[in-house]
Motif scaffolding. Sequence first.
Motif, PDB file in Angstrom:
ATOM      1  N   SER A 223       0.836  -1.200   0.000  1.00  0.00           N
ATOM      2  CA  SER A 223       0.000   0.000   0.000  1.00  0.00           C
ATOM      3  C   SER A 223       0.871   1.249   0.000  1.00  0.00           C
ATOM      4  N   GLN A 233       5.125  -0.678   2.925  1.00  0.00           N
ATOM      5  CA  GLN A 233       4.027  -0.948   3.847  1.00  0.00           C
ATOM      6  C   GLN A 233       3.133  -2.029   3.240  1.00  0.00           C
ATOM      7  N   GLU A 235       0.056  -5.087   3.163  1.00  0.00           N
ATOM      8  CA  GLU A 235      -1.305  -5.433   3.552  1.00  0.00           C
ATOM      9  C   GLU A 235      -1.529  -6.926   3.343  1.00  0.00           C
ATOM     10  N   PHE A 245      -4.116  -4.305   7.563  1.00  0.00           N
ATOM     11  CA  PHE A 245      -2.902  -3.526   7.341  1.00  0.00           C
ATOM     12  C   PHE A 245      -1.810  -4.061   8.263  1.00  0.00           C
ATOM     13  N   TRP A 246      -0.790  -4.686   7.667  1.00  0.00           N
ATOM     14  CA  TRP A 246       0.304  -5.250   8.452  1.00  0.00           C
ATOM     15  C   TRP A 246       1.340  -4.200   8.809  1.00  0.00           C
ATOM     16  N   GLY A 247       1.752  -3.409   7.843  1.00  0.00           N
ATOM     17  CA  GLY A 247       2.780  -2.404   8.079  1.00  0.00           C
ATOM     18  C   GLY A 247       4.127  -2.827   7.521  1.00  0.00           C
ATOM     19  N   GLU A 257       5.862   1.355  16.049  1.00  0.00           N
ATOM     20  CA  GLU A 257       5.134   0.248  15.417  1.00  0.00           C
ATOM     21  C   GLU A 257       5.342  -1.034  16.216  1.00  0.00           C
ATOM     22  N   LYS A 263       1.997  -8.777  16.230  1.00  0.00           N
ATOM     23  CA  LYS A 263       1.019  -8.806  15.140  1.00  0.00           C
ATOM     24  C   LYS A 263       0.581 -10.239  14.857  1.00  0.00           C
ATOM     25  N   SER A 276      -8.430  -3.828   9.994  1.00  0.00           N
ATOM     26  CA  SER A 276      -7.611  -3.648  11.199  1.00  0.00           C
ATOM     27  C   SER A 276      -6.193  -3.217  10.841  1.00  0.00           C
ATOM     28  N   ASP A 277      -5.651  -2.334  11.679  1.00  0.00           N
ATOM     29  CA  ASP A 277      -4.269  -1.886  11.527  1.00  0.00           C
ATOM     30  C   ASP A 277      -3.438  -2.607  12.588  1.00  0.00           C
ATOM     31  N   ARG A 279      -0.419  -2.543  13.160  1.00  0.00           N
ATOM     32  CA  ARG A 279       0.725  -1.792  13.689  1.00  0.00           C
ATOM     33  C   ARG A 279       0.463  -1.299  15.101  1.00  0.00           C
ATOM     34  N   GLU A 282      -5.357  -3.060  18.965  1.00  0.00           N
ATOM     35  CA  GLU A 282      -6.769  -2.721  18.832  1.00  0.00           C
ATOM     36  C   GLU A 282      -7.621  -3.731  19.571  1.00  0.00           C
TER      37      GLU A 282
END
Length: 289
Positions: A223, A233, A235, A245-247, A257, A263, A276-277, A279, A282
């Motif tokens: 992304s 970055q 995904e 979104f992995w990062g 991060e 993760k 979901s992000d 990084r 959540e």
Amino acid sequence: MAKRNEEPDDPRPIRRLLRRLVKAPAAWSLIWPLLLIVASYFAMTRWYAEYLADQYRSIDPQLVSVSQPHRYVRSDIVDEVYRATDLAKLSPLDRQATAKLASAFASHPWVRHVQSVRKLPGGKVDVQLEYRVPVAVFHVTSDKHPVDSNLYFVLDGEGVLLPTEKMTLDDTPDFIHIEVREAYPSGEEGTPFGDRRVESAALLAKLLMAVREQIRIAKITVSGDPRMNLVPQLELITGNNTRLFWGSPPGMEQPGERQARSKLVDLLQGNFVQGSDLRIAETPQSGRK
């Protein structure tokens, strides 16, 4: 007193020397060993040297054994290395034979590392290899040029291109797919892909490969604008089209991060929802998608 008759002068000194040796029987104890040594030397240089040269002219590939490869290596490694290098001219008597063998096998695209090379009795050679393991498949996609939908490249966890000659499309579901639009390989088999975005995705695929079925990871994409992101970055897209979104790639996390391990724990525990992000930590609003 009468003088002893002196021997007449002989113009041939070698003959005179032999006559003196004949008159001195003890000298034969030295001559015969010398003659045997000289005869043995000439026999060895003329006959045995030719025998050795014929027997050890080169290393027989039939006597070379390598580590058992995994199921995706479907070619004869020894045969391919012999055809691609000068091993057919390498003598086992060469002092650098093991080093040259190691260098030759290290050049094969399936070989990640040559662990050892041993010369064994009977002219046999044992080569222990660490093979590259495929973890991802890269499909060429483009909005600018028509591409073959069946065109794909197999990568290991370091983003190195692996041979596909013996592989088919039926093998591709075994791996995580990588999709980066307008990316094309610049290397050859056994060398890096040549695009840091794809190589970063391959690094993540290596981490996720062992739990791919459990997490149901289908695809890794990139992304953002690569010109703006020094670190690609990434995904994730699961089998039911959930996008996460992995990062940053594992080991290349940016300040603030979360690490790859955290993760991965969220993924294994189902602590994510659509979008979901990973990084940041959540609290999911619903169950696993």
